[in-house]
Design a protein around this motif. Structure first.
Motif, PDB file in Angstrom:
ATOM      1  N   GLY A 101      36.688  41.473  49.860  1.00 44.16           N
ATOM      2  CA  GLY A 101      36.459  40.169  49.257  1.00 44.16           C
ATOM      3  C   GLY A 101      35.347  40.196  48.230  1.00 44.16           C
ATOM      4  N   VAL A 102      35.106  39.041  47.646  1.00 47.00           N
ATOM      5  CA  VAL A 102      34.013  38.864  46.686  1.00 47.00           C
ATOM      6  C   VAL A 102      33.238  37.625  47.088  1.00 47.00           C
ATOM      7  CG1 VAL A 102      33.444  38.286  44.280  1.00 47.00           C
ATOM      8  CG2 VAL A 102      35.203  39.993  44.755  1.00 47.00           C
ATOM      9  N   GLY A 115      40.956  41.857  44.397  1.00 47.04           N
ATOM     10  CA  GLY A 115      40.586  43.284  44.425  1.00 47.04           C
ATOM     11  C   GLY A 115      41.316  44.080  43.363  1.00 47.04           C
ATOM     12  N   GLY A 116      42.605  43.790  43.181  1.00 45.82           N
ATOM     13  CA  GLY A 116      43.396  44.507  42.184  1.00 45.82           C
ATOM     14  C   GLY A 116      42.864  44.256  40.778  1.00 45.82           C
ATOM     15  N   ASN A 117      42.448  43.026  40.526  1.00 46.32           N
ATOM     16  CA  ASN A 117      41.910  42.685  39.207  1.00 46.32           C
ATOM     17  C   ASN A 117      40.634  43.487  38.926  1.00 46.32           C
ATOM     18  OD1 ASN A 117      40.647  41.392  36.975  1.00 46.32           O
ATOM     19  ND2 ASN A 117      41.904  39.580  37.320  1.00 46.32           N
ATOM     20  N   LEU A 118      39.757  43.551  39.924  1.00 47.34           N
ATOM     21  CA  LEU A 118      38.499  44.303  39.723  1.00 47.34           C
ATOM     22  C   LEU A 118      38.765  45.790  39.505  1.00 47.34           C
ATOM     23  CD1 LEU A 118      36.181  42.735  42.462  1.00 47.34           C
ATOM     24  CD2 LEU A 118      36.256  42.192  40.020  1.00 47.34           C
ATOM     25  N   THR A 130      40.159  39.409  49.286  1.00 52.35           N
ATOM     26  CA  THR A 130      40.705  40.298  48.249  1.00 52.35           C
ATOM     27  C   THR A 130      42.153  39.997  47.891  1.00 52.35           C
ATOM     28  OG1 THR A 130      40.873  42.593  47.537  1.00 52.35           O
ATOM     29  CG2 THR A 130      41.457  42.167  49.829  1.00 52.35           C
ATOM     30  N   LEU A 131      42.912  39.457  48.861  1.00 52.75           N
ATOM     31  CA  LEU A 131      44.331  39.201  48.579  1.00 52.75           C
ATOM     32  C   LEU A 131      44.607  37.798  48.041  1.00 52.75           C
ATOM     33  CD1 LEU A 131      46.194  40.978  51.541  1.00 52.75           C
ATOM     34  CD2 LEU A 131      45.973  41.735  49.174  1.00 52.75           C
ATOM     35  N   ALA A 132      43.556  36.998  47.859  1.00 52.01           N
ATOM     36  CA  ALA A 132      43.780  35.697  47.208  1.00 52.01           C
ATOM     37  C   ALA A 132      44.361  35.998  45.830  1.00 52.01           C
ATOM     38  CB  ALA A 132      42.463  34.951  47.082  1.00 52.01           C
ATOM     39  N   SER A 133      45.418  35.306  45.467  1.00 53.84           N
ATOM     40  CA  SER A 133      45.995  35.584  44.144  1.00 53.84           C
ATOM     41  C   SER A 133      45.077  35.016  43.067  1.00 53.84           C
ATOM     42  CB  SER A 133      47.392  34.980  44.036  1.00 53.84           C
ATOM     43  OG  SER A 133      47.294  33.577  43.908  1.00 53.84           O
ATOM     44  N   ASN A 134      45.209  35.541  41.880  1.00 49.51           N
ATOM     45  CA  ASN A 134      44.398  35.016  40.776  1.00 49.51           C
ATOM     46  C   ASN A 134      44.717  33.531  40.562  1.00 49.51           C
ATOM     47  OD1 ASN A 134      43.905  37.875  38.499  1.00 49.51           O
ATOM     48  ND2 ASN A 134      43.380  37.593  40.636  1.00 49.51           N
TER      49      ASN A 134
END
Ligand code: FAD
Length: 335
Positions: free
Chosen positions: A216-217, A110-113, A71-75
């Protein structure tokens, strides 16, 4: 000045516990959306639970059956990862069409979703808005002609604002799953089951529970997609959200489509998947005629009003073009 408590979490479990202990607590990741909401007076956290201090949530890995994004991987990290570019390029193709390099450096998966609406009524705190205040009804829902940006699908009696994310649309076409962790459990939800259309009883559009966090995704590789494209049509070419976007993933073997993923952004109150059109394409030749028919099927359930009626034809054309682009973009040729 709004005062709030700031808590650094060391583990996912700590983060969930801290969030549950205080009213109006929010996880903060990149902060690129949440801090805006606070500055605009739309959200009033009593506590920010910083999840950046939790280790192990930034990894991007290929497990053989899936590509996994913490989830914390940056875009930016996701868009530039070889694992994504080689095995799920649609994620990269959709991310790079969003925001700016600087914002993508901060923004997380996660923030994007979970990012909030971009509706002008949501931002105007003096306006009635069912996505900001339970019980409110958006004026565009009751307005006879609606407004230009209203969604065409997933309409509801309190809110018709389209979901803003680009990345979620790419992930949806790839049939990704969101991995959610609670105190004692982990569960996975397909992205189209993670989101739900707005309801008047609350301001949420996801099935994320209070005691859960996105960790995560997971992008399954079993569908064998080997072609993909993301097309974002917008009023201004750079640094703008979409008017409509299209995402297509195709598994093409010697001219036949074995599997198709088709989704669109800014037409649904949540990222919108066209399952019927996907099913139509399965087993068909990858031809423009079939793409045209699929796009016709996709738009058939649209519910336009006068001011956004133009988007039905536009969506149809965007889906045809996206499918043609995907056909011409096998994995490994283009990002
Ligand atoms: C000027 C501008 C232009 C933009 N343009 C685009 C665009 O064109 N396309 C596009 O798709 N996006 C665009 N964005 C939005 C951007 O993608 C989001 O701001 C960003 O992805 C949010 O990620 P973040 O990590 O900063 O989230 P944050 O701001 O930290 O959090 C956002 C929300 O997610 C919640 N959250 C964060 N992590 C988790 C988690 N692990 N579990 C549960 N909840 C969580 C937070 O509590 C908060 O409610 C733009 C943003 C800006 C400011």
């Amino acid at each position: 000045m709004n005062f709030f408590q700031y808590t650094e979490a060391k583990t996912t479990r700590d983060a969930i516990k801290a969030k549950q202990e205080k009213e109006a607590s929010y996880f903060i990741a990149g902060g690129s959306n949440l801090v805006d909401m606070m500055k605009e007076g739309i959200q009033h956290p009593q506590q920010l639970v910083d999840i950046n201090t939790i280790s192990g949530l930034r990894e991007i890995k290929n497990t053989g059956d899936t590509v996994y994004l913490g989830t914390l991987a940056s875009n930016t990290a996701a868009a530039e990862s070889e694992k994504i570019i080689n095995f799920a390029p649609l994620v990269s193709q959709s991310i790079v069409k969003g925001a700016t390099q600087q914002i993508r450096n901060m923004a997380t998966i996660g923030g994007n979703l979970m990012q909030e609406s971009r509706c002008p009524f949501f931002y105007d705190v003096s306006a009635s808005c069912g996505r900001r205040t339970v019980g409110d009804v958006c004026p565009t829902v009751t307005a006879k002609d609606g407004i230009r940006t209203n969604a065409l699908f997933g309409l509801n009696e309190s809110c018709n604002t389209p979901h803003p994310s680009d990345m979620a649309v790419g992930m949806l076409a790839l049939r990704s799953k969101v991995v959610l962790q609670s105190k004692n459990d982990t569960r996975k939800l397909a992205l189209d089951k993670f989101y739900h259309i707005p309801v008047k009883e609350n301001t949420k559009i996801t099935h994320l529970q209070d005691g859960e966090m996105i960790v995560g995704v997971e992008i399954p590789l079993e569908h064998g997609f080997n072609h993909s494209a993301y097309l974002k049509v917008r009023d201004r070419k750079s640094y703008a959200f979409a008017l409509i976007s299209g995402a297509a993933a195709l598994n093409i073997q010697t001219g036949t489509i074995l599997n198709a993923g088709l989704a669109s952004g800014w037409v649904g109150t949540i990222p919108w998947r066209f399952e019927e059109a996907e099913n139509y394409l399965q087993g068909k030749s990858a031809t423009e005629t079939n793409f045209r028919q699929a796009a016709k099927i996709a738009v058939s359930g649209a519910q336009p009003k006068k001011n956004n009626a133009f988007k039905v034809k536009l969506l149809e054309k965007i889906l045809i073009r996206t499918l043609l682009m995907a056909k011409n973009t096998p994995y490994g040729t283009n990002n």
